[in-house]
Design an enzyme around this catalytic site. Structure first.
Site, short mmCIF file in Angstrom:
data_model
loop_
_atom_site.label_atom_id
_atom_site.label_comp_id
_atom_site.label_asym_id
_atom_site.label_seq_id
_atom_site.Cartn_x
_atom_site.Cartn_y
_atom_site.Cartn_z
N LYS A 1 1.05 -1.04 0.01
CA LYS A 1 0.08 -0.20 -0.13
C LYS A 1 0.92 1.07 0.13
O LYS A 1 1.88 1.32 0.80
CB LYS A 1 -0.83 -0.02 1.36
N THR B 1 -3.59 -5.61 -0.07
CA THR B 1 -3.00 -4.42 0.34
C THR B 1 -3.99 -3.49 1.45
O THR B 1 -3.35 -2.69 2.25
CB THR B 1 -2.88 -3.40 -0.87
N ASP B 2 -5.17 -3.73 1.37
CA ASP B 2 -6.20 -3.30 2.34
C ASP B 2 -5.65 -3.76 3.91
O ASP B 2 -5.65 -2.87 4.69
CB ASP B 2 -7.65 -3.66 2.12
N PHE C 1 29.67 31.97 -9.31
CA PHE C 1 30.00 31.01 -10.47
C PHE C 1 30.97 31.36 -11.43
O PHE C 1 30.68 32.24 -12.26
CB PHE C 1 28.67 30.44 -10.90
N ARG D 1 25.83 36.19 -6.71
CA ARG D 1 24.68 35.69 -7.50
C ARG D 1 23.64 35.27 -6.14
O ARG D 1 24.11 34.97 -5.30
CB ARG D 1 24.99 34.59 -8.40
N VAL E 1 27.28 25.03 -6.86
CA VAL E 1 26.39 24.15 -6.07
C VAL E 1 27.16 23.04 -5.87
O VAL E 1 27.06 22.38 -4.69
CB VAL E 1 25.30 23.74 -7.01
N GLN E 2 28.00 22.28 -6.81
CA GLN E 2 28.71 21.22 -6.47
C GLN E 2 29.76 21.29 -5.46
O GLN E 2 29.62 20.40 -4.63
CB GLN E 2 29.56 20.88 -7.81
N ASN F 1 19.41 23.79 -9.09
CA ASN F 1 19.75 25.30 -8.80
C ASN F 1 18.57 25.84 -9.76
O ASN F 1 18.34 25.85 -10.84
CB ASN F 1 20.94 25.27 -10.00
N HIS G 1 17.08 28.80 -10.51
CA HIS G 1 17.72 30.07 -11.17
C HIS G 1 16.86 31.26 -10.87
O HIS G 1 15.91 31.32 -11.22
CB HIS G 1 18.10 30.05 -12.54
#
Ligand SMILES: O=c1[nH]c(=O)c2[nH]c(=O)[nH]c2[nH]1
Length: 325
Positions: A16, A61-62, A173, A190, A257-258, A284, A286
């Protein structure tokens, strides 16, 4: 195999998804609440339900949904998403001998006590809460009973998703590949915004005996953790991971970011010895300075950029996994 069946069943798992549950734990007039979205899937000797329409091997699944609610009602672990997930998984395998593996994912939604102000200080309200963020704590457990139900082992992952952050400086950057396809300007400053998706994995653990005999021990059982931030103390790890992510994001003089992602991952591995791998997925998001040169206004020089438009798409997507040596 019959000529009309050119394929073999090579993988089968069911259960479920999207079981939504809010649990209240009353401690006198102080209440605790947790809200979870649960996915509980199982594997085992279930092939004939697919290949021969044999439902005798199917726990509906119930029923899996009902077991999720039953564990939410009875488990001493219910306030701790990792142990709650382990309890559901372990219960399913203990109860049904023909099921050998259980996979339980829990998402925890935020409910934080409303802080009441009075007499110069803030007091958390005993039973009123507010949603103080859209981020979710995530837990994924895989419990494996294939070596016997008394030798169950678990693989546990924690994490978070949808933690939206933004910083208005402290992010550059520069020095990326420049060729005929490059239109992006190098910038010393930035906006950096992302929606953090994090997952970290603990080493394999054995399921203690008390977990399996849930019905007998439910009331009395409390599990001590071996150390701060281990699987049994995964709430600590989750708080730590959130705090590190926010701290590193805020304070890093980001070159990309890396590079910021990598620092977050290393810090988490440093501060929680029970975590072995860390995966971040950082879109990212922007924000583009609006070009107002056509009306004679400079809004594009980095020091003059003050008005931005968020760019919904396309988005950068920076991901990495850092694994303990
Ligand atoms: O931090 C970044 N990493 C990239 O790989 C990249 N690519 C890009 O266009 N902007 C950015 N920013």
């Amino acid at each position: 195999m019959s000529a009309t069946e050119p394929g073999t069943l090579s993988h089968a798992r069911y259960g479920k998804d999207l079981v939504r549950v809010l649990r209240v734990v009353r401690e006198g007039s102080t209440h605790h609440v947790v809200e979870y979205n649960v996915k509980a899937l199982v594997e085992g000797d279930i092939a004939t339900s697919y290949t021969k329409a044999d439902n005798s091997v199917v726990v509906a699944t119930d029923s899996i949904k009902n077991i999720t609610y039953y564990i939410a009602k009875t488990s001493p672990h219910v306030l701790h998403p990792t142990r709650f997930a382990l309890h559901i998984a372990t219960f399913l395998l203990s109860k049904y001998p023909h099921l050998h593996k259980a996979f339980v994912d829990v998402e925890r939604l935020r409910w934080t006590r409303i802080p009441l102000s009075g007499q110069g200080q803030s007091t958390p309200h005993p039973h009123s809460f507010y949603r103080d963020g859209d981020d979710k704590q995530t837990v994924s457990v895989e419990v494996d009973g294939t070596k016997g139900k008394d030798k169950m082992v678990a693989h546990v992952r924690g994490g978070m998703r949808d933690l939206l952050v933004l910083k208005s400086t402290g992010s550059a950057f520069r020095d990326f590949v420049r060729d005929e396809f490059t239109t992006l300007l190098e910038v010393p400053d930035r906006i950096f915004s992302t929606s953090v998706d994090l997952e970290y994995a603990f080493g394999e653990v054995r399921i203690p005996a008390e977990y399996k005999d849930s019905e007998k021990t439910l009331k009395s059982f409390t599990l001590s953790s071996a150390g701060k931030g281990d699987v049994w103390d995964a709430d600590f790890a989750a708080d730590l991971a959130r705090k590190i992510t926010l701290d590193v994001f805020a304070t890093d003089e980001s070159e990309s970011v890396q590079a910021t992602l990598y620092k977050m991952a290393q810090t988490l591995l440093n501060e929680d010895q029970y975590i072995n791998t860390v995966t971040y997925k950082l879109p990212n998001k922007h924000y583009v300075p609006v070009d107002m040169r056509y009306i004679g206004v400079d809004n594009v020089t980095p020091t003059e950029a003050e008005v931005f438009t968020p760019l919904a798409a396309p988005s950068g997507l920076i991901t990495a996994t850092v694994t303990r040596k």
